[in-house]
Write a protein that holds these residues in place. Structure first.
Motif, PDB file in Angstrom:
ATOM      1  N   UNK A 244      16.295-104.283 -23.799  1.00  0.00           N
ATOM      2  CA  UNK A 244      17.596-104.183 -24.459  1.00  0.00           C
ATOM      3  C   UNK A 244      18.868-104.266 -23.873  1.00  0.00           C
ATOM      4  N   UNK A 245      18.316-103.591 -23.450  1.00  0.00           N
ATOM      5  CA  UNK A 245      19.746-102.796 -23.073  1.00  0.00           C
ATOM      6  C   UNK A 245      20.418-103.634 -22.030  1.00  0.00           C
ATOM      7  N   UNK A 246      19.733-104.717 -21.183  1.00  0.00           N
ATOM      8  CA  UNK A 246      19.571-104.547 -20.145  1.00  0.00           C
ATOM      9  C   UNK A 246      20.491-106.354 -20.856  1.00  0.00           C
ATOM     10  N   UNK A 247      19.808-106.653 -21.758  1.00  0.00           N
ATOM     11  CA  UNK A 247      20.242-108.329 -22.186  1.00  0.00           C
ATOM     12  C   UNK A 247      22.185-107.734 -23.344  1.00  0.00           C
ATOM     13  N   UNK A 248      21.995-106.275 -23.266  1.00  0.00           N
ATOM     14  CA  UNK A 248      23.595-106.165 -24.164  1.00  0.00           C
ATOM     15  C   UNK A 248      24.394-105.781 -22.821  1.00  0.00           C
ATOM     16  N   UNK A 249      24.045-105.105 -21.890  1.00  0.00           N
ATOM     17  CA  UNK A 249      25.427-105.479 -20.912  1.00  0.00           C
ATOM     18  C   UNK A 249      25.674-106.592 -20.271  1.00  0.00           C
ATOM     19  N   UNK A 250      24.637-107.462 -20.213  1.00  0.00           N
ATOM     20  CA  UNK A 250      24.787-108.480 -19.837  1.00  0.00           C
ATOM     21  C   UNK A 250      25.832-109.330 -20.979  1.00  0.00           C
ATOM     22  N   UNK A 251      26.537-108.977 -22.163  1.00  0.00           N
ATOM     23  CA  UNK A 251      26.629-110.055 -22.963  1.00  0.00           C
ATOM     24  C   UNK A 251      26.061-110.323 -24.258  1.00  0.00           C
ATOM     25  N   UNK A 252      24.789-110.306 -24.037  1.00  0.00           N
ATOM     26  CA  UNK A 252      23.841-110.949 -25.366  1.00  0.00           C
ATOM     27  C   UNK A 252      23.314-110.221 -26.003  1.00  0.00           C
ATOM     28  N   UNK A 253      23.006-110.790 -27.646  1.00  0.00           N
ATOM     29  CA  UNK A 253      22.714-109.852 -28.668  1.00  0.00           C
ATOM     30  C   UNK A 253      21.381-109.555 -28.168  1.00  0.00           C
ATOM     31  N   UNK A 254      20.052-110.228 -27.294  1.00  0.00           N
ATOM     32  CA  UNK A 254      19.237-109.734 -27.775  1.00  0.00           C
ATOM     33  C   UNK A 254      18.551-109.894 -25.976  1.00  0.00           C
TER      34      UNK A 254
END
Length: 640
Positions: A244-254
């Protein structure tokens, strides 16, 4: 000039050197070629892509050998060393994706004049760099690197805990009542007078299917649903949180939104929509099926209030025997492993125009067999595969196809491995279906493994299409004409067509419950990643409450043994998504599953392209129309 097949060690002492040459040396070669790409030399677009491809091939070889041997080698020290190699390969892939110098070299390539496959590769590379986070700040890139490496470590640990987490129970010999005679003969009591039953499939499935002792079924099923517990609880929790943190750092909601971007389904919300659509389609058929099982259960136990996973297979076969005249023990008498192995290969060989020839070469275990694959029309070599088909301690304990040598056109032929856990004697018909399914992955790996660009070789299609060709081949396990060529009883009599027809009718019973159970796994896989829960067991219970179809067993922890949460992540929906496509592909064969004309066209238009085209385009080209949901809905609605 195509290189000879990979040589495996002839004795135990040779495996450390094999890993050094095949994993470590390949990683070193990949690093050297990646460094060469950024050495400032002026190169043409094609030269840049060729050098990238050479590095990609070396990295793929290291990753394939490392991952496979970590799952199958009988020596735990070799498995551990191979796992370290697999980790190193994943780490290098992460480093490559976050390397700004590499990105700048690839981004500077002018794709004008490249052929369509090369242009597709270039587009995919830029996409993958972006998804890795190469355009983020230095601090963000470092955090993304740390997260990716830790996720790899956690995934390997999660899988290892499942692989090495076999459990067992001990029962009195009389508690084996109902189980086949050959099973009882193979399970003699020990010095304490008790019989050991393990959670490995050759014990688990027969016990759940035939044991009349409900306590034995419950105890072994409960142990199976505790595999990986408690070790995998914190492992999975951290893995979900870091994804989840990876997705958030890349600009995705989840994570599902990030993961689905490069799949056929396209978005995380589309997964949720797919779940809702199947929820509506399967709720009533599943309720109807479970009601039939419960009614039959109450004949044995008037106080029964629900059907659990410990009861489902047993009462499913009871209902099929009593209401559809299909005795599972009679059916299994027609399926002996050696004949099934030869029959599956013969069937698929005839259909697709392939020949499989056994070869005597070293492998990692005496039970492993090797076969060379050639084109039946011209005898040209296409690849090699290995069959590692029976359970043993420390081995991958499900069924899957692994790559050993990723193919590259003109350089090396593809080599794949089937890793299963079938009994050595008689098999359940479900085992036969699984054999066809996994062999479908294998021929996809071999036939599709002849691309110039390694990124598109073998099963390198969108991940949510990869199961469709295998699910399609399960259809051949239900054809009376096909089965009669290899399924026979102890006296050599082929399986009667009338029995196969009854099996087909009986298969329509329980289809709603089976699909609903797959939907349960789909929703669990998606939901865990969409919003990682604080309490894994409580969330699993909430999914069970909504989707069922069976009542949960107390004090079990299914989620810690759900191996697909590593490799598939939030994308377990793949199985049902691909099944919709597979049922549509089946329509092309009409009433003749053994049409070699359609089979050859299927080989050329679906399997051979590998990942050189979008899966939707491959399907539309083969069917002559866009894919549809109709065949799946008709299959699901079919009544026994």
């Amino acid at each position: 000039m195509t290189r000879s097949p990979l040589e495996l060690p002839a004795d135990a002492a040779g495996w450390p050197q094999f890993l050094a040459q095949t994993v470590d040396a390949s990683l070193a070669a990949a690093r050297t070629m990646l460094a060469t790409l950024v050495d400032g030399t002026d190169r043409t677009a094609e030269q840049v892509l060729d050098l990238w491809n050479d590095a990609d091939a070396a990295l793929a070889q290291a990753s394939a050998a490392g991952h496979l041997m970590s799952e199958v080698h009988p020596d735990p020290d070799v498995r551990s060393a191979a796992e370290a190699g697999a980790q190193a390969a994943e780490d290098l892939a992460t480093e490559r994706g976050l390397d700004r110098e590499l990105w700048e070299v690839v981004a500077a390539v002018d794709p004008v004049g490249l052929d369509p496959a090369a242009q597709r590769l270039h587009d995919h590379l830029l996409r993958d760099f972006r998804r890795a986070g190469v355009d983020r700040s230095a601090d963000e890139r470092e955090r993304l690197r740390t997260l990716a490496q830790r996720c790899t470590e956690l995934g390997l640990e999660f899988s290892r805990n499942i692989r090495e987490g076999s459990r067992s129970i001990r029962v009195r010999p009389e508690q084996l009542a109902g189980l086949p005679e050959d099973f009882r003969a193979e399970h003699a009591p020990g010095d304490d007078g008790l019989v050991v039953l393990t959670t490995e499939y050759p014990d688990l499935i027969p016990v759940r299917t035939y044991a009349t002792d409900a306590g034995v079924r419950r105890d072994l099923t409960s142990e199976y649903l505790r595999i990986g517990w408690p070790q995998n609880g914190p492992v999975l929790a951290e893995l979900l949180r870091l994804r989840a943190e990876r997705a958030g750092l890349l600009g995705y909601p989840d994570w599902p939104t990030y993961d689905a971007e490069v799949k056929m389904i396209g978005s995380g919300t589309a997964i949720a929509d797919f779940v809702d659509r199947l929820d509506e389609l399967t709720a009533q058929p599943a309720e109807r099926d479970v009601a039939v099982l419960l009614a039959r259960y109450r004949q044995d136990d008037p106080g029964a209030t629900a059907v659990t996973a410990a009861d489902s297979l047993y009462y499913d076969q009871v209902v099929r025997r009593e209401q559809y005249d299909v005795d599972a023990q009679e059916v299994r008498g027609y399926f002996r492993y050696p004949a099934v192995r030869d029959g599956v290969m013969s069937t698929i060989g005839r259909l697709l125009g392939l020949e499989f020839t056994a070869v005597d070469v070293p492998s990692w275990h005496p039970e492993v067999e090797a076969y060379d694959v050639t084109d039946a029309a011209d005898g040209s070599a296409l690849g090699r595969f290995y069959l590692d088909m029976h359970p043993r301690a420390g081995k991958f304990n499900h069924a899957a196809q692994f790559s050993l040598v990723p193919g590259v056109a003109g350089l090396r032929l593809p080599e794949g491995v089937l890793v299963c856990n079938f009994p050595t004697g008689t098999m359940e018909h479900d085992d036969v279906c699984t054999f066809f399914h996994e062999f479908g992955h294998l021929v996809h790996e071999i036939v599709g493994g002849h691309q110039r660009w390694v990124a598109f070789g073998g099963v390198a299609t969108e991940w949510d299409f990869v199961e469709a060709p295998s699910q399609l081949l399960e259809e051949w396990a239900w054809d009376a004409g096909v089965l009669s060529t290899f399924a026979s009883d102890a006296q050599g009599n082929p399986i009667p067509a009338a029995l196969v027809e009854r099996m087909r009718r009986a298969d329509a019973f329980g289809r709603g419950a089976w699909t609903r159970r797959q939907l349960n796994f789909t929703a669990l896989s998606y939901g865990l990643h969409a919003t990682p829960p604080a309490d894994l067991d409580a969330y699993t219970a909430s999914v069970d409450e909504r989707f069922g179809p069976y009542a949960p067993l107390p004090d079990t922890h299914q989620v810690t043994g759900f191996g697909h949460l590593d490799g598939y992540g939030s994308a377990y929906y793949t199985y049902l998504w691909s099944l919709v496509i597979a049922k549509d592909l089946r329509t092309a064969f009409g009433d003749d599953l053994m049409s070699t004309a359609v089979g050859r066209r299927y080989r050329e238009e679906i399997l051979a392209p590998g990942g050189t085209a979008d899966a939707a385009d491959l399907v539309e080209r083969f069917l002559g129309r866009p894919r549809e949901f109709d065949a799946f809905e008709a299959w699901l609605a079919q009544r026994a």
